[in-house]
Scaffold this motif. Structure first.
Motif, short mmCIF file in Angstrom:
data_model
loop_
_atom_site.label_atom_id
_atom_site.label_comp_id
_atom_site.label_asym_id
_atom_site.label_seq_id
_atom_site.Cartn_x
_atom_site.Cartn_y
_atom_site.Cartn_z
N PRO A 1 -146.08 -28.47 15.65
CA PRO A 1 -147.01 -27.69 14.87
C PRO A 1 -146.91 -26.17 15.04
CG PRO A 1 -148.16 -28.78 16.67
CD PRO A 1 -146.75 -29.27 16.67
N VAL A 2 -146.85 -25.70 16.24
CA VAL A 2 -146.96 -24.26 16.42
C VAL A 2 -145.60 -23.61 16.39
CG1 VAL A 2 -147.79 -22.45 17.94
CG2 VAL A 2 -148.97 -24.63 17.85
N THR A 3 -144.63 -24.34 16.91
CA THR A 3 -143.39 -23.67 17.26
C THR A 3 -142.37 -23.74 16.16
OG1 THR A 3 -142.54 -25.69 18.15
CG2 THR A 3 -143.73 -24.29 19.66
N GLY A 4 -141.45 -22.80 16.24
CA GLY A 4 -140.28 -22.84 15.38
C GLY A 4 -140.64 -22.64 13.92
N ARG A 5 -139.61 -22.58 13.12
CA ARG A 5 -139.84 -22.46 11.71
C ARG A 5 -140.04 -23.85 11.15
NH1 ARG A 5 -134.97 -18.49 10.70
NH2 ARG A 5 -134.26 -19.63 12.50
N ARG A 6 -140.76 -23.89 10.03
CA ARG A 6 -141.02 -25.15 9.39
C ARG A 6 -139.70 -25.79 8.95
NH1 ARG A 6 -146.36 -25.63 6.96
NH2 ARG A 6 -146.88 -23.60 7.75
N TYR B 1 -138.59 -17.99 1.58
CA TYR B 1 -139.36 -19.23 1.64
C TYR B 1 -140.39 -19.35 0.52
CZ TYR B 1 -142.64 -22.67 3.42
OH TYR B 1 -143.48 -23.74 3.55
N ALA C 1 -135.62 -19.47 5.19
CA ALA C 1 -136.82 -18.75 5.65
C ALA C 1 -136.98 -17.43 4.91
CB ALA C 1 -136.73 -18.49 7.15
N ARG C 2 -135.84 -16.80 4.63
CA ARG C 2 -135.85 -15.47 4.06
C ARG C 2 -136.58 -15.38 2.73
NH1 ARG C 2 -130.09 -14.65 4.76
NH2 ARG C 2 -130.37 -14.43 6.98
N GLU D 1 -127.30 -24.45 12.62
CA GLU D 1 -128.65 -24.81 12.14
C GLU D 1 -129.49 -23.56 11.97
OE1 GLU D 1 -130.19 -27.51 15.03
OE2 GLU D 1 -128.83 -29.11 14.41
N ILE D 2 -129.39 -22.66 12.94
CA ILE D 2 -130.18 -21.43 12.87
C ILE D 2 -129.77 -20.63 11.63
CG2 ILE D 2 -130.65 -19.22 14.00
CD1 ILE D 2 -130.31 -20.72 16.70
N ARG E 1 -131.27 -22.27 8.58
CA ARG E 1 -132.72 -22.09 8.49
C ARG E 1 -133.06 -20.65 8.12
NH1 ARG E 1 -134.18 -26.56 11.37
NH2 ARG E 1 -133.47 -25.91 13.42
N ASP E 2 -132.28 -19.71 8.61
CA ASP E 2 -132.47 -18.30 8.25
C ASP E 2 -132.45 -18.12 6.74
OD1 ASP E 2 -132.77 -17.20 10.73
OD2 ASP E 2 -131.03 -15.87 10.61
#
Ligand code: SF4
Ligand code: SF4
Lengths: 210, 539
Positions: free
Chosen positions: A195-200, A176, A173-174, A165-166, A169-170
């Motif tokens: 809301p605050v944590t992790g990547r969307r 985005y 994100a790169r 998963e990571i 998501r990477d």
């Protein structure tokens, strides 16, 4: 130094049988030996040079592998000695498994330490001259270790899945903002839940859902 | 042989066999997840690098060029003559072991060859054999080895498992810097076409268009416009950053991840709000569109080549001085190398803040300051109206990125900015921050997907410290001043300290900065509702 991470192990709701209590009582008298041998068994999968280092320092920041595994083995042993339900020990179990899932050991070597509790108990009882206790209460040991083993399979698989998963998501994100501008991603409706944590969490349109 | 009891028969020895460190063999097939894909032929060709070909580390034959032994030997000799430090580092290690357990990769993996002393020994053993008499005479007894293809494979594996973070050097009584040994080992590997694509592709792209992704100027501009639209939606404030504006006072150089990647884009929004607030005479360049310089992970020549665009743009646009954004290794290249490599930057002036009048004497020679120095000075002089309660939903800690912190001593300024912009700031444990900071394990070109398992191993020390402040103080935000960190720490936290997100320092500043004419701002720059704002007095 950090506060101990694990809550005291809960006894299983069913009171252990009288015979079993005797088995655990013998082992409880030899807790240190039990923990030490179990830890040695877990450490045996590392190169000899590393074992010394992992066992040396208890500082969780200088030596997170050794300190975490030692702390978690202690918590698992206490859970076992209290006759706790293995399901209540997922915290310390996960801490060990998560580390070993990224150390290139492969699933068998990574999880072998769980099953080695059987041998450790046999040895400790033999040393205490109480091997006969096992004949009476071996079933408890077997089923306890099996349950912990099954839980460790789940945690190992979850850890490996998380790595993928990571990686996924990477990739999004790169680039985005490029993807978003091209309308190629849409935000997950649930994202307000974290809301605050992790990547969307995003979905790549037309692609596999993350 | 004695009779074995049933008990003894059941005891199987699972311990891995003890290995002689001089044995170079690496089973790449079994170690997938801990090495990076090799540089693609097209990228090597583009850069004019030797031995372009498509290959895989799992191949038995790595297609080394004809005469590779001599190429390595001559390359080694040349570098020993050129860099005195290399010769000293090869000679003076007393194998005291002070560095041994300081590398995050060793701490996380237990692989002895991840000990800095042994990592260096992989090169040193060849040095002894080829360049010292005792080594030649004593052979293996004197710690020397013959250079074989297996040794090169081992170099490839372990020198692309060092993030050049320099943590080990902090503990070496002789100041031996294994990061520099790695850099030179990588230079040697490059001579025979052994490098990784995660370095070579950004290098080739940068050489072509100025940035890692190969984005051309019009896309650069479109993307920034798009981000400014989003920023206007969130804040009600429209920022119109200049691009390639001749005669601007300051050139602003940032990593491309700040305008492309999540979460870098929110840091970019923070910068833009700040510049708008100050009405600063500053410009971006669509050619110097990447502060990141993967030449640092390749060779000294490549650093120079890739950084020339920054030097040239500063000259072409006629700016007076530079500000560097939040990027770790960029800051090192711009601050420590540009002046001597591409420079002298004698056409620039000593940076002087037009807002506070502060002259940055520390940058008298480099003519560039870090954005955190610039902002800290503004805050110190009371030039910014900040409402830190707009970050109350964040409980923040700070990760010292290796290059700005350990290599450059930038410890206080980012913390000063964070403490002004946030009400809840907590430090991680002493032996994991400042000069002892633990690497994100994804620097020096190792932050790619295929190397994820190694990144997570090496990320454990940092992850443990983050988890500790998460559990103790409820920390949910790991702040840093590095684009590689922002990318790699996100995954690291997801694995080792779930529920902790990663943000830049200027993202948090942007949240707190009270802009004239702004909206109510019910959300932060990410669009996250500012829960704590309910009922709070809006400035
Ligand atoms: S520079 Fe960093 S990654 Fe390289 S050996 Fe030293 S501590 Fe390890
Ligand atoms: S600390 Fe320095 S001298 Fe000691 S083993 Fe490491 S590199 Fe060698």
């Amino acid at each position: 130094m950090p506060a101990p991470r694990y809550p005291r192990a809960q006894s299983s709701r069913r009171t252990p049988e009288p015979g079993l209590r005797a088995l655990l009582a013998v082992l409880a008298d030899h807790r240190e030996r039990l923990v030490e041998s179990w830890l040695d068994a877990a450490m045996a999968s590392y190169p000899a040079e590393a074992q010394g280092f992992f066992l040396k320092s208890t500082d969780p920041f200088r030596n997170p592998v050794g300190a975490t595994i030692a702390g978690a083995i202690g918590a698992l042993a206490d859970g076992f000695l209290a006759g706790a339900d293995p399901a209540s020990l997922r915290g310390p179990l996960d801490d060990i498994v998560r580390i070993r899932a990224v150390q290139g050991l492969g699933p068998a070597a990574a999880l072998r330490f769980v099953f080695e509790l059987k041998q450790v108990v046999r040895t400790v009882l033999a040393e205490a001259g109480c091997s006969e206790k096992l004949a009476q209460d071996g079933v408890f040991l077997e089923s306890w270790v099996d349950a912990l083993g099954l839980a460790s399979f789940e945690l190992y698989a979850a850890a490996r899945e998380r790595i993928w998963e990571i990686r996924n998501r990477d990739v999004t994100a790169r680039t985005y903002s490029l993807l978003k501008r091209a309308g190629a991603v849409e935000e997950d409706d649930d994202s307000c839940g974290r809301p605050v944590t992790g990547r969307r969490p995003v979905h790549v349109k037309g692609g596999r859902e993350e | 042989m004695g009779h074995k009891t049933e008990e003894q028969l059941l005891q199987i020895d699972y311990a891995p066999p003890k290995r002689d460190w001089t044995d170079p063999s690496v089973d790449f097939e079994a170690r997938k997840g801990t090495w990076s894909y090799p540089g693609k032929a097209k990228n090597l060709q583009y850069m004019g690098f030797p031995n372009p070909r498509d290959w895989s580390p799992t191949d038995a034959d790595w297609q080394l060029p004809e005469g590779w032994e001599k190429i390595i030997h001559d390359g080694f000799k040349e570098r020993l003559e050129k860099y005195r430090s290399l010769k000293v580092f090869m000679d003076i290690c007393v194998r005291c072991g002070a560095c041994a357990d300081k590398c995050h990769f060793y701490i996380g993996s237990g692989d002895p060859k991840n000990m800095p002393v042994l990592r260096a020994e992989l090169l040193r053993s060849i040095y002894r054999q080829d360049f010292t008499t005792t080594g030649k005479l004593l052979g293996a007894l004197g710690g020397s080895r013959k250079l074989t293809p297996e040794v090169l494979k081992e170099w490839f594996y372990y020198f692309f498992q060092c993030t050049e973070c320099r943590r080990c050097s902090v503990f070496c009584p002789y100041g031996i810097d294994t990061a520099e040994i790695t850099m030179l080992a990588r230079e040697l590997l490059n001579l025979v076409g052994l490098n990784i694509n995660w370095v070579m592709e950004p290098v080739a792209n940068c050489h072509r268009t100025g940035n890692h992704l190969g984005i051309e100027p019009h896309t650069f501009k479109d993307n920034i416009d798009f981000l400014m639209d989003e920023l206007a939606d969130i804040t009600g404030v429209r920022c119109e950053p200049s691009i390639n504006r001749k005669g601007a006072e300051i050139l602003f150089v940032i990593p491309s991840a700040d305008y492309f990647a999540d979460p870098g884009i929110y840091t970019f929004m923070g910068y833009m709000l700040l510049f708008k607030y100050l009405d600063l005479d500053i410009t971006l360049s669509a050619y110097a569109s990447e502060g990141g310089n993967f030449g640092l992970f390749t060779s000294h020549d490549t650093i120079k080549k890739l950084n020339y665009k920054v030097y040239h743009e500063a000259k072409r646009l006629g700016v007076k001085w530079l500000i560097g954004g939040e990027c770790g290794h960029m800051w090192r290249v711009l601050h420590q190398y540009m002046n001597t490599m591409n420079g002298p930057v004698d056409f620039l002036e000593v940076p002087k803040s037009p807002i506070t009048g502060t002259v940055f004497d520390n940058a008298r020679s480099a003519k560039i300051i870090h954005i955190c120095e610039f902002t800290a000075d503004l805050i110190k002089n009371g030039k910014l109206k900040l409402d830190p309660s707009r970050n109350d939903h964040r409980r923040v800690t700070f990760h010292d990125s290796c290059n700005p912190a350990r290599a450059m001593g930038l410890f206080e300024e980012p913390r000063y900015v964070l403490k002004a912009a946030c009400n809840h700031f907590f430090e991680m444990p002493e032996n994991t921050i400042r000069e002892q900071t633990f690497c994100c394990a994804g620097g020096a070109g190792l932050g790619n997907d295929e190397n994820m398992e190694m990144r997570l191993r090496g990320g454990l020390p940092r992850g443990s410290a983050v988890r500790y402040v998460r559990d103790k103080h409820g920390v949910n935000t790991l702040s840093c001043v590095c684009a590689i960190d922002r990318a790699t720490l996100s995954g690291l936290c997801e694995y080792w300290a779930p529920e902790v997100g990663v943000s830049g320092v200027h993202e948090l500043l942007g949240n707190a900065l009270v802009m004239p004419g702004e909206n109510e701002r019910p959300t932060d720059l990410r669009g996250t509702p500012i829960a704590a704002r309910e009922g709070a007095d809006h400035a």
